[in-house]
Design a protein around this motif. Structure first.
Motif, short mmCIF file in Angstrom:
data_model
loop_
_atom_site.label_atom_id
_atom_site.label_comp_id
_atom_site.label_asym_id
_atom_site.label_seq_id
_atom_site.Cartn_x
_atom_site.Cartn_y
_atom_site.Cartn_z
N GLY A 19 0.79 -1.21 0.00
CA GLY A 19 0.00 0.00 0.00
C GLY A 19 0.83 1.26 0.00
O GLY A 19 0.30 2.35 -0.07
N TYR A 40 -0.34 13.40 3.87
CA TYR A 40 -1.37 12.36 3.89
C TYR A 40 -2.75 12.96 3.94
O TYR A 40 -2.96 14.03 4.48
CB TYR A 40 -1.15 11.43 5.09
N TRP A 67 -4.65 4.87 -1.23
CA TRP A 67 -4.22 3.60 -0.63
C TRP A 67 -5.21 2.48 -0.94
O TRP A 67 -6.43 2.69 -0.99
CB TRP A 67 -4.04 3.76 0.86
#
Length: 144
Positions: A19, A40, A67
């Motif tokens: 991932g 993120y 992801w």
């Protein structure tokens, strides 16, 4: 022998940490490399995407990678990305966005268009719109 062990270890790490975004370089600019720290995007407390900034070929590029754990969630989304520009290293709010790009529903990654911003403070900006929920954003670290 030592190189072989290192190569095997790196392959194994790829299986241990699935991932992780493996962005190599933006399309058309093989010499570009990541600058700054990865940012993120979070949704309901979980990290769902990585946001990175690259420099090369006279431009900055933004990149967003969704992801796998989120891609398998059954939710629908679209991605937008751009290079955020700042007047100085102390600014916390972007002045403008350059090299923007967006996707139709469900793609796992997106590169921004080349942004002529090498001489200014920049960060990669990523946004994911999760249908029937809201918009979620993230920035890479700022580079001046």
């Amino acid at each position: 022998m030592k190189r072989g062990i290192i190569a095997v270890a790196m392959v194994l790490l790829g299986f241990v940490f699935p991932g992780v975004a493996n962005a190599e370089a933006p399309p058309g600019c093989a010499g570009a490399g990541q600058i700054g720290a990865t940012g993120y995007i979070k949704f309901q407390g979980n990290t769902i995407a990585s946001v990175k900034q690259f420099a090369g070929c006279g431009s900055n590029y933004s990149y967003v990678y969704v992801w796998e754990s989120f891609r398998n969630s059954g939710k629908n989304w679209n991605i937008q990305t751009a290079i955020a520009t700042y007047s100085s290293s102390g600014d916390t709010t972007p002045n403008d966005y350059k090299g923007g790009n967006s996707t139709p529903n469900g793609l796992k990654e997106l590169w921004g268009k080349p942004a002529n911003t090498l001489n200014t403070c920049t960060a990669a900006y990523g946004m994911i719109y999760v249908y029937q929920y809201d918009t979620y954003t993230g920035y890479s670290s700022k580079r001046c």
